[in-house]
Design an enzyme around this catalytic site. Structure first.
Site, PDB file in Angstrom:
ATOM      1  CD  GLU A  34       3.992   7.609 -11.824  1.00  0.00           C
ATOM      2  OE1 GLU A  34       5.036   7.844 -11.196  1.00  0.00           O
ATOM      3  OE2 GLU A  34       2.861   7.834 -11.355  1.00  0.00           O
ATOM      4  CE1 TYR A 117       5.580   4.749  -7.744  1.00  0.00           C
ATOM      5  CE2 TYR A 117       6.723   5.536  -9.708  1.00  0.00           C
ATOM      6  CZ  TYR A 117       5.777   5.713  -8.720  1.00  0.00           C
ATOM      7  OH  TYR A 117       5.006   6.832  -8.719  1.00  0.00           O
ATOM      8  CG  ASP A 135       7.072   6.669  -4.767  1.00  0.00           C
ATOM      9  OD1 ASP A 135       6.529   6.380  -3.675  1.00  0.00           O
ATOM     10  OD2 ASP A 135       6.851   7.731  -5.364  1.00  0.00           O
ATOM     11  CB  CYS A 197       1.514  14.784  12.269  1.00  0.00           C
ATOM     12  SG  CYS A 197       3.104  14.024  11.893  1.00  0.00           S
ATOM     13  CB  CYS A 200      -1.525  13.203   8.605  1.00  0.00           C
ATOM     14  SG  CYS A 200      -1.353  11.537   7.929  1.00  0.00           S
ATOM     15  CB  CYS A 206       0.589   7.696  12.261  1.00  0.00           C
ATOM     16  SG  CYS A 206       2.345   7.850  11.878  1.00  0.00           S
ATOM     17  CB  SER A 307      23.007  10.277  -9.492  1.00  0.00           C
ATOM     18  OG  SER A 307      23.446   9.665 -10.661  1.00  0.00           O
TER      19      SER A 307
HETATM   20  S1  SF4 Z   1       1.785   9.235   8.261  1.00  0.00           S
HETATM   21 FE1  SF4 Z   1       2.290   9.644  10.390  1.00  0.00          FE
HETATM   22  S2  SF4 Z   1       4.227  10.785  10.299  1.00  0.00           S
HETATM   23 FE2  SF4 Z   1       3.328  10.854   8.259  1.00  0.00          FE
HETATM   24  S3  SF4 Z   1       2.172  12.790   8.272  1.00  0.00           S
HETATM   25 FE3  SF4 Z   1       0.755  11.121   8.847  1.00  0.00          FE
HETATM   26  S4  SF4 Z   1       0.784  11.160  11.050  1.00  0.00           S
HETATM   27 FE4  SF4 Z   1       2.577  12.292  10.416  1.00  0.00          FE
END
Ligand code: SF4
Length: 358
Positions: A34, A117, A135, A197, A200, A206, A307
């Site tokens: 980490e 975190y 994070d 997406c 996903c 979402c 940074s």
């Molecule tokens: S969380 Fe939402 S914005 Fe992110 S990849 Fe999944 S569907 Fe897309």
């Protein structure tokens, strides 16, 4: 919102990357990974991770490691305060906890270099304690899931998102859940460019996906532009090797080695730099007499981005007769450059010159 954990975990178990710290997620391994991954990509960090553990397999080994060796193991990873804090924390762990990280979120949180975190990651992944590990990846995923345009640099917004993370955390697999969120953020809900997406597991839940706002989220304050600093660099070569200078004990790149340099300085000519070297007590061959009358060799310009500051480096290379190194400097031959002295990545171009061109 319906619980995200079942779909998220099913996806994670199928798609997670095989990474060394996942094969053996001991507290030390999770901690080290980490810290390394805080500012570094997985592919860049993994060779360092393997080498570090091969040399320092236990927290006690880390606590006892000489500073030069520690810097050498971190050489090129950047943000060296990370490794200095690792060692400070390792020493406390040896003194107060018998050489093993404590299975306690607050105690972990109290160690140098371990914030909310990292403490959350170690506590949940290694000890199964149900705490969040939030994070940038996780904030992005939740900003999009809840289609929330709160500014994630605002602590109140971060607290609100963290509460959502906690609400969805399954008590029996808190570490897997935290890792799955990070993995989704790294592989699917991407930070730069369009999130994937279509792949996903949470698309059906979402808010940003439904509203078409994913690319505008999360909202965050833009960082201030970096200050640009001119840095003059001298590569000096004698029969004893290259002249290296140790940086001060505090501040940027503390305690690391570098070619002789002058911050916030531009020398207009090689003569001017040669004069500055003489003031440091370094004798060099007259630049315009080098190589049968040719000028001192100009070094390639190089830049390095930290940074908050960008260094723009330029200078010359000089030959020098054998002589003692001035205070705070050493002459390093090729073998020592390779094995002993840690030069930060900022000097990559010049290190290559020192190693290859002679
Ligand atoms: S969380 Fe939402 S914005 Fe992110 S990849 Fe999944 S569907 Fe897309």
């Amino acid at each position: 919102m319906e619980h995200i954990a079942p779909a998220l975990l099913a996806w994670f178990y199928q798609n997670k990357r095989v990474l060394p710290f996942r094969t053996d997620p001991s507290p030390y391994h999770v901690w080290l990974s980490e810290i390394m991954l805080q500012q570094t990509r997985v592919s860049a960090a993994m060779p360092y991770y393997e080498r570090f553990l091969a040399q320092l397999p236990t927290i006690a080994d880390l606590a006892a490691c000489p500073e030069e060796k520690l810097h050498k193991l971190w050489e090129g990873l950047g943000y060296y305060s990370r490794v200095r804090n690792l060692q400070k924390a390792a020493r406390i762990v040896c003194e107060q906890y018998g050489g093993e990280l404590p299975a306690d979120y607050e105690a972990l949180r109290g160690l140098p270099g371990i914030g909310d975190y990292t403490a959350g990651a170690i506590a949940s992944i290694s000890f199964g304690i149900p705490v969040p590990a939030v994070d940038g990846n996780v904030l992005r995923v939740f900003a999009r899931l809840y289609n929330d345009d709160g500014n994630i640099t605002d602590p109140a917004v971060k607290r609100k998102f963290t509460q959502w993370v906690v609400q969805h955390q399954p008590p029996d697999t808190p570490g897997d859940y935290n890792e799955a969120l990070m993995e989704l953020g790294a592989l699917v809900c991407l930070p730069n460019g369009t999130p994937l997406c279509a792949q996903c597991p949470l698309a059906h839940l979402c808010g940003a996906h439904a509203a078409g706002t994913a690319l505008t989220l999360p909202v965050k304050t833009k960082p201030k532009p970096r200050r640009v600093e001119q840095v003059a660099v001298a590569l000096v070569k004698s029969p004893q090797g290259w002249l290296l200078q140790r940086r001060g004990e505090t501040g940027l790149l503390a305690g690391l080695w570098q070619p002789v340099l002058w911050p916030e300085t531009v020398f207009e000519t090689a003569d001017a730099m040669q004069q500055a070297l003489a003031e440091l007590g370094v004798q060099t061959a007259a630049p315009f007499a080098l190589r049968g009358g040719s000028a001192a060799q100009p070094l390639p310009a190089a830049k390095h981005i930290f940074s908050h500051v960008e260094w723009q480096m330029a200078g010359w290379r000089f030959d020098a007769p054998a002589q003692p190194a001035p205070a705070g400097c050493v002459w390093a031959d090729e073998q020592q450059l390779q094995a002993e002295y840690a030069l930060p990545g900022a000097f990559k171009v010049y290190k290559k010159l020192m190693l290859n061109k002679e």
